[in-house]
Structure formats: structure tokens, C-alpha cells
Design a protein around this motif. Structure first.
Motif, PDB file in Angstrom:
ATOM      1  N   GLY A 265      10.482  14.166 -23.909  1.00  0.00           N
ATOM      2  CA  GLY A 265       9.930  15.272 -24.661  1.00  0.00           C
ATOM      3  C   GLY A 265       8.573  15.739 -24.169  1.00  0.00           C
ATOM      4  N   TRP A 266       8.054  15.126 -23.105  1.00  0.00           N
ATOM      5  CA  TRP A 266       6.736  15.472 -22.591  1.00  0.00           C
ATOM      6  C   TRP A 266       6.843  15.934 -21.142  1.00  0.00           C
ATOM      7  CZ3 TRP A 266       3.150  14.845 -26.450  1.00  0.00           C
ATOM      8  CH2 TRP A 266       3.508  13.995 -27.502  1.00  0.00           C
ATOM      9  N   THR A 267       5.924  16.785 -20.749  1.00  0.00           N
ATOM     10  CA  THR A 267       5.878  17.249 -19.363  1.00  0.00           C
ATOM     11  C   THR A 267       5.140  16.232 -18.503  1.00  0.00           C
ATOM     12  OG1 THR A 267       5.890  19.569 -20.023  1.00  0.00           O
ATOM     13  CG2 THR A 267       5.061  19.087 -17.837  1.00  0.00           C
ATOM     14  N   VAL A 268       5.641  16.016 -17.296  1.00  0.00           N
ATOM     15  CA  VAL A 268       5.007  15.111 -16.340  1.00  0.00           C
ATOM     16  C   VAL A 268       4.596  15.908 -15.112  1.00  0.00           C
ATOM     17  CG1 VAL A 268       5.294  13.055 -14.901  1.00  0.00           C
ATOM     18  CG2 VAL A 268       6.397  13.170 -17.145  1.00  0.00           C
ATOM     19  N   GLU A 269       3.337  15.782 -14.732  1.00  0.00           N
ATOM     20  CA  GLU A 269       2.881  16.455 -13.503  1.00  0.00           C
ATOM     21  C   GLU A 269       3.025  15.507 -12.321  1.00  0.00           C
ATOM     22  OE1 GLU A 269      -0.986  18.702 -11.487  1.00  0.00           O
ATOM     23  OE2 GLU A 269      -1.252  17.428 -13.241  1.00  0.00           O
ATOM     24  N   ARG A 270       3.564  16.028 -11.232  1.00  0.00           N
ATOM     25  CA  ARG A 270       3.648  15.257 -10.002  1.00  0.00           C
ATOM     26  C   ARG A 270       2.283  15.267  -9.320  1.00  0.00           C
ATOM     27  NH1 ARG A 270       4.012  15.183  -4.634  1.00  0.00           N
ATOM     28  NH2 ARG A 270       5.730  14.149  -3.582  1.00  0.00           N
ATOM     29  N   TYR A 271       1.919  14.147  -8.714  1.00  0.00           N
ATOM     30  CA  TYR A 271       0.593  14.064  -8.098  1.00  0.00           C
ATOM     31  C   TYR A 271       0.459  15.059  -6.942  1.00  0.00           C
ATOM     32  CZ  TYR A 271       2.961  10.944  -4.698  1.00  0.00           C
ATOM     33  OH  TYR A 271       3.818  10.393  -3.764  1.00  0.00           O
ATOM     34  N   GLN A 272      -0.695  15.709  -6.877  1.00  0.00           N
ATOM     35  CA  GLN A 272      -1.010  16.647  -5.807  1.00  0.00           C
ATOM     36  C   GLN A 272      -1.945  16.030  -4.766  1.00  0.00           C
ATOM     37  OE1 GLN A 272       0.423  20.088  -5.791  1.00  0.00           O
ATOM     38  NE2 GLN A 272       1.625  18.543  -6.883  1.00  0.00           N
ATOM     39  N   LEU A 273      -2.599  14.960  -5.141  1.00  0.00           N
ATOM     40  CA  LEU A 273      -3.420  14.200  -4.202  1.00  0.00           C
ATOM     41  C   LEU A 273      -2.609  12.977  -3.792  1.00  0.00           C
ATOM     42  CD1 LEU A 273      -6.328  13.968  -2.958  1.00  0.00           C
ATOM     43  CD2 LEU A 273      -6.858  12.454  -4.878  1.00  0.00           C
ATOM     44  N   ASP A 274      -2.182  12.938  -2.521  1.00  0.00           N
ATOM     45  CA  ASP A 274      -1.312  11.844  -2.099  1.00  0.00           C
ATOM     46  C   ASP A 274      -2.100  10.545  -1.967  1.00  0.00           C
ATOM     47  OD1 ASP A 274      -2.662  11.909   0.358  1.00  0.00           O
ATOM     48  OD2 ASP A 274      -1.118  13.105   1.335  1.00  0.00           O
ATOM     49  N   LEU A 275      -1.372   9.457  -1.766  1.00  0.00           N
ATOM     50  CA  LEU A 275      -1.984   8.135  -1.761  1.00  0.00           C
ATOM     51  C   LEU A 275      -3.020   8.001  -0.651  1.00  0.00           C
ATOM     52  CD1 LEU A 275      -2.199   5.232  -2.754  1.00  0.00           C
ATOM     53  CD2 LEU A 275      -0.260   4.653  -1.265  1.00  0.00           C
ATOM     54  N   ARG A 276      -2.722   8.505   0.530  1.00  0.00           N
ATOM     55  CA  ARG A 276      -3.656   8.361   1.653  1.00  0.00           C
ATOM     56  C   ARG A 276      -4.964   9.087   1.369  1.00  0.00           C
ATOM     57  NH1 ARG A 276      -2.776   6.414   6.457  1.00  0.00           N
ATOM     58  NH2 ARG A 276      -0.509   6.454   6.098  1.00  0.00           N
ATOM     59  N   SER A 277      -4.876  10.307   0.863  1.00  0.00           N
ATOM     60  CA  SER A 277      -6.089  11.073   0.559  1.00  0.00           C
ATOM     61  C   SER A 277      -6.860  10.437  -0.594  1.00  0.00           C
ATOM     62  CB  SER A 277      -5.725  12.517   0.208  1.00  0.00           C
ATOM     63  OG  SER A 277      -5.082  13.158   1.295  1.00  0.00           O
ATOM     64  N   ALA A 278      -6.119   9.971  -1.622  1.00  0.00           N
ATOM     65  CA  ALA A 278      -6.781   9.332  -2.755  1.00  0.00           C
ATOM     66  C   ALA A 278      -7.473   8.045  -2.331  1.00  0.00           C
ATOM     67  CB  ALA A 278      -5.762   9.048  -3.859  1.00  0.00           C
ATOM     68  N   ALA A 279      -6.803   7.267  -1.466  1.00  0.00           N
ATOM     69  CA  ALA A 279      -7.404   6.015  -0.999  1.00  0.00           C
ATOM     70  C   ALA A 279      -8.676   6.290  -0.195  1.00  0.00           C
ATOM     71  CB  ALA A 279      -6.402   5.243  -0.149  1.00  0.00           C
ATOM     72  N   ARG A 280      -8.663   7.361   0.592  1.00  0.00           N
ATOM     73  CA  ARG A 280      -9.860   7.706   1.372  1.00  0.00           C
ATOM     74  C   ARG A 280     -11.011   8.096   0.440  1.00  0.00           C
ATOM     75  NH1 ARG A 280      -7.632  11.052   4.324  1.00  0.00           N
ATOM     76  NH2 ARG A 280      -8.123  12.968   3.194  1.00  0.00           N
ATOM     77  N   GLN A 281     -10.725   8.901  -0.573  1.00  0.00           N
ATOM     78  CA  GLN A 281     -11.774   9.288  -1.502  1.00  0.00           C
ATOM     79  C   GLN A 281     -12.292   8.085  -2.298  1.00  0.00           C
ATOM     80  OE1 GLN A 281     -10.828  12.714  -3.926  1.00  0.00           O
ATOM     81  NE2 GLN A 281      -9.839  13.793  -2.239  1.00  0.00           N
ATOM     82  N   ALA A 282     -11.370   7.197  -2.686  1.00  0.00           N
ATOM     83  CA  ALA A 282     -11.782   6.002  -3.429  1.00  0.00           C
ATOM     84  C   ALA A 282     -12.653   5.104  -2.556  1.00  0.00           C
ATOM     85  CB  ALA A 282     -10.557   5.250  -3.927  1.00  0.00           C
ATOM     86  N   ALA A 283     -12.297   4.999  -1.261  1.00  0.00           N
ATOM     87  CA  ALA A 283     -13.095   4.172  -0.344  1.00  0.00           C
ATOM     88  C   ALA A 283     -14.507   4.731  -0.209  1.00  0.00           C
ATOM     89  CB  ALA A 283     -12.412   4.093   1.013  1.00  0.00           C
ATOM     90  N   GLU A 284     -14.624   6.060  -0.156  1.00  0.00           N
ATOM     91  CA  GLU A 284     -15.951   6.675  -0.070  1.00  0.00           C
ATOM     92  C   GLU A 284     -16.765   6.392  -1.324  1.00  0.00           C
ATOM     93  OE1 GLU A 284     -15.072  10.746   0.621  1.00  0.00           O
ATOM     94  OE2 GLU A 284     -14.492  10.466   2.728  1.00  0.00           O
ATOM     95  N   ARG A 285     -16.117   6.448  -2.489  1.00  0.00           N
ATOM     96  CA  ARG A 285     -16.828   6.155  -3.739  1.00  0.00           C
ATOM     97  C   ARG A 285     -17.237   4.685  -3.806  1.00  0.00           C
ATOM     98  NH1 ARG A 285     -12.894   7.853  -8.298  1.00  0.00           N
ATOM     99  NH2 ARG A 285     -14.580   7.004  -9.582  1.00  0.00           N
ATOM    100  N   MET A 286     -16.351   3.789  -3.350  1.00  0.00           N
ATOM    101  CA  MET A 286     -16.702   2.378  -3.321  1.00  0.00           C
ATOM    102  C   MET A 286     -17.888   2.126  -2.406  1.00  0.00           C
ATOM    103  SD  MET A 286     -13.023   0.368  -3.273  1.00  0.00           S
ATOM    104  CE  MET A 286     -11.859   0.476  -4.635  1.00  0.00           C
ATOM    105  N   GLN A 287     -17.885   2.773  -1.247  1.00  0.00           N
ATOM    106  CA  GLN A 287     -18.990   2.593  -0.307  1.00  0.00           C
ATOM    107  C   GLN A 287     -20.300   3.089  -0.914  1.00  0.00           C
ATOM    108  OE1 GLN A 287     -18.814   0.918   2.351  1.00  0.00           O
ATOM    109  NE2 GLN A 287     -20.327   1.604   3.862  1.00  0.00           N
ATOM    110  N   GLN A 288     -20.242   4.229  -1.585  1.00  0.00           N
ATOM    111  CA  GLN A 288     -21.436   4.778  -2.216  1.00  0.00           C
ATOM    112  C   GLN A 288     -21.939   3.858  -3.326  1.00  0.00           C
ATOM    113  OE1 GLN A 288     -20.797   8.503  -4.268  1.00  0.00           O
ATOM    114  NE2 GLN A 288     -22.959   9.042  -4.220  1.00  0.00           N
ATOM    115  N   GLN A 289     -21.019   3.370  -4.165  1.00  0.00           N
ATOM    116  CA  GLN A 289     -21.421   2.483  -5.258  1.00  0.00           C
ATOM    117  C   GLN A 289     -21.917   1.143  -4.726  1.00  0.00           C
ATOM    118  OE1 GLN A 289     -18.538   2.184  -8.457  1.00  0.00           O
ATOM    119  NE2 GLN A 289     -17.994   4.353  -8.290  1.00  0.00           N
ATOM    120  N   THR A 290     -21.307   0.663  -3.631  1.00  0.00           N
ATOM    121  CA  THR A 290     -21.775  -0.583  -3.030  1.00  0.00           C
ATOM    122  C   THR A 290     -23.197  -0.428  -2.508  1.00  0.00           C
ATOM    123  OG1 THR A 290     -19.523  -1.234  -2.405  1.00  0.00           O
ATOM    124  CG2 THR A 290     -21.322  -2.279  -1.215  1.00  0.00           C
TER     125      THR A 290
END
Length: 377
Positions: A265-290
Motif C-alpha cells: 500500500g506504500w510507494t517505494v522509490e528506487r535508489y538514484q545514487l548507486d552503491l559505488r557513488s554512495a560509498a565514495r561519498q561516504a568515504a569522503e565524509r569519513m575522511q573529513q570526520q576522521t
């Protein structure tokens, strides 16, 4: 739109999530009831208590942390929806929604645009492994929205009528979460403040003494060990980023193993940011926070020339769905969104401003100031 505990049954030309769970009483498709946390038939009201079967996934909660390096290097086993699905893309906001194969969409659930086209489903799309089910139903969210709109100062008088029409949609948005252990070594020059007396000669020839701050620089080094747990990266394109940031965080410790019963009964959005791109952005955030954490370890009052070498290990990820209630409405020539965290009930939104109300407030302030000036003369 009636304020029932469930979204009303949608006709075949609207967005509906995949899968069915027939009602034992009337045969209708039972939907997930956010308030009651069970399946309920929108036609006859029949309820069915439901709990997910024990999932064959590691961990007591059944939530699997997937190896990131392995997933990036191979197709893996967590890909493909595993059954017939249909995807449509909005040409306006670019959101992609996933539906039953026989369903069609006339308007985008995110921006209301009629520019909906078929989208080629990706065979290697990573399926969600867990989700946060809706905790707030439509009636509860409408109460939250009424209070939110009532608190908006300088909003046009017709705003609530324009925004609280039949445009409220419950949507599951895609997120990636990332875990990693970091071991970082750092070196820097630590600055310690000290003060010395300095004699200053004034323009008239007189002298005075003041304390002037100086910095004593000394070498420093150290080591940081930190575990990044569920660093979230949104993969949606349908909801404005600034709104999502305002209704975060989501309690990912409350995730449940994915089951299609939760999304009926609910709408599901398919991800538009793929795993590789998301992992790269997450790595940059981890590096910044580190780097920020290493900087916080430098002793003294300030620092300079911070050098850091960080090693990341045990990198894992999850693809999860989170619940959002979304209102999209037009006021004048501009489109606005209001988002509600479907789990915590936090509200964030965009709204127009009334020039006349602002002008009236300014004139009222000027009138008060003028009256005070007359009284104090």
C-alpha cells in the motif's frame, strides 16, 4: 481525503507497491497499517496480525552487514528484485518508483508532474535488506501538519487550504548505511597561547601597557581509533535534500529485516545514487570526520600543519528503506514540499511568504516606535 488509519485503496492508474496479501474475508489486498502495526484490509476492515519469519541472516536482529569490497567487485547475490517489477521515472524530478508489473502511474508521487515514462529496470539493482516501517499513519501526520502550518508566521492565509488537499503520500525512501573501523595516525604543530606585556605609545605621547597574545609551537603526534556505525547516505532524488537533512536522523538500530508485507500500500522509490557513488561519498565524509577527530586530539589552544594517515577496515554496508510522508503543492508559480519522518514524526517544510503580512508587521512595529517616541518627547 478521509483521515483513516490507512491510505485509501488506490485505483489502477495510481502508484502501488508490489506484492499482494489477500484478505481472508473478502479477498481484497491487505495493506500495512502504520498505527496498528499489522495488515488490514481497506475494504472490509479485516485485520491480520503479522510478524516476519525468522530471517536466515547473521545477527540476532536478522540485519545483515554486507561486505562493501565484495559487493563493489562482483554482482553478488543480493541483486535483482527476484520477481516481476515495473519501474517508472519522472522526467521532472527524476525519481524512479517500483511497482507491480500491471500497474501504471499518471502522476509523480514526489512532485506531482504528469511527465511519467517507463524506466528500464536494472537487473543488478541491489534489493533492500532492511527497513524502518511507518509508525505514523495518515491521520496522525495530518494533525502534525496542521500544527506545523499554524506555527508558520507570515504565511499566506490560504496556505493551509492549498497545502492540505489530497497530496499527502507515504513513501519509502532508499538509504545506504556504511560501517568502517578507522585507524589513523596524525602529527601536527600544537600551539599554546601565552601573553607578554607590550608598551604602547599613544598619539599624545603617553604610554600604556597591554598584554599581547603569542603562540608557542611544539610538535605533537597521536593515534585515533574510531568505529563508524551506520553512516547514512540518502539515495533519493524525489525529496529535496535540505528537507531530508532536517527530518533526520533515523533510528537505524530499530531496523527490521525487509519483507514485502511492510510496504503493501506504500510507494517505494528506487535508489538514484548507486552503491559505488554512495560509498565514495561516504568515504569522503569519513575522511573529513576522521580529520576533525584527529584535530580535536591535538593538545594546546590551536594547531597547524596537521598531517594524517588513515587506514579503513571492515567496511560494510546496508541498503535500507526509511518512511517519509510527503506533501507536494503549488502556490502561485512555485512548487513546495513538506516532509514528515514517518518513524519519529519530525516535520520540515518549505512555504511561501505573504508580502502583505510582512508589510503589515513592519508598519505595526513602526507605529509602536512612533508612539513611544511621542510619549518620550
Amino acid at each position: 481525503m478521509s483521515e483513516s488509519a490507512l491510505p485509501p485503496p488506490l485505483p489502477d492508474n495510481h502508484d502501488i507497491t508490489v506484492g499482494k496479501h489477500p484478505c481472508a474475508a473478502c479477498g481484497g489486498d491487505m495493506l500495512w497499517d502504520a498505527r496498528r502495526q499489522l495488515l488490514r484490509c481497506p475494504y472490509c476492515g479485516q485485520q491480520a496480525a503479522w510478524a516476519p519469519a525468522a530471517a536466515p541472516l547473521p545477527g540476532q536482529d536478522g540485519i545483515a552487514e554486507l561486505d562493501l569490497e565484495q559487493a563493489l567487485a562482483s554482482a553478488g547475490s543480493q541483486r535483482g528484485w527476484g520477481e516481476a517489477r515495473r519501474e517508472v521515472r519522472c522526467q521532472s524530478c527524476q525519481a524512479v518508483s517500483v511497482f507491480e508489473g500491471h500497474r501504471v502511474a499518471q502522476r509523480c508521487e514526489f512532485c506531482g508532474s504528469p511527465a511519467i515514462i517507463d524506466h528500464q529496470a536494472s537487473e543488478d539493482a541491489i534489493t533492500p535488506g532492511s527497513l524502518l516501517p511507518f509508525q505514523h499513519d495518515q491521520a496522525q501526520v495530518r494533525d502534525l501538519l496542521r500544527r506545523w502550518y499554524a506555527s508558520r508566521r507570515f504565511a499566506p492565509g490560504s496556505l493551509r487550504r492549498a497545502a492540505l488537499t489530497d497530496t499527502l503520500h507515504g513513501i519509502y525512501l532508499p538509504y545506504w548505511t556504511f560501517d568502517a573501523q578507522v585507524d589513523a595516525r596524525w602529527s601536527a604543530q600544537a600551539g599554546h597561547y601565552y601573553y607578554v606585556p607590550v608598551t604602547v605609545r599613544g598619539a599624545n605621547g603617553t604610554t600604556s601597557t597591554r598584554m599581547e597574545r603569542r603562540v608557542r609551537w611544539v610538535p605533537a603526534s597521536g593515534r585515533l581509533q574510531h568505529f563508524f556505525d551506520d553512516l547514512a547516505q540518502c539515495a533519493s532524488s524525489g525529496v529535496h535534500t535540505n528537507l531530508l537533512q532536517q527530518i533526520e536522523p533515523y533510528p537505524f538500530k530499530q531496523l527490521r529485516p525487509y519483507s514485502s508485507e511492510y510496504v503493501r500500500g506504500w510507494t517505494v522509490e528506487r535508489y538514484q545514487l548507486d552503491l559505488r557513488s554512495a560509498a565514495r561519498q561516504a568515504a569522503e565524509r569519513m575522511q573529513q570526520q576522521t580529520r576533525q577527530r584527529c584535530a580535536a586530539q591535538v593538545p594546546g589552544d590551536t594547531h597547524r600543519n596537521l598531517q594524517m594517515q588513515a587506514h579503513y577496515s571492515g567496511r560494510t554496508f546496508k541498503h535500507v528503506l526509511v518512511p517519509v510522508w510527503l506533501v507536494t503543492y503549488r502556490y502561485g508559480r512555485k512548487s513546495y514540499q513538506v516532509a514528515v519522518n514517518g518513524y519519529t514524526g519530525v516535520v520540515a517544510g518549505e512555504r511561501p511568504y505573504s508580502v502583505w503580512k510582512i508589510l503589515g508587521a513592519v508598519l505595526a512595529v513602526l507605529a509602536v516606535l512612533g508612539l513611544l517616541w511621542l510619549l518620550l518627547r
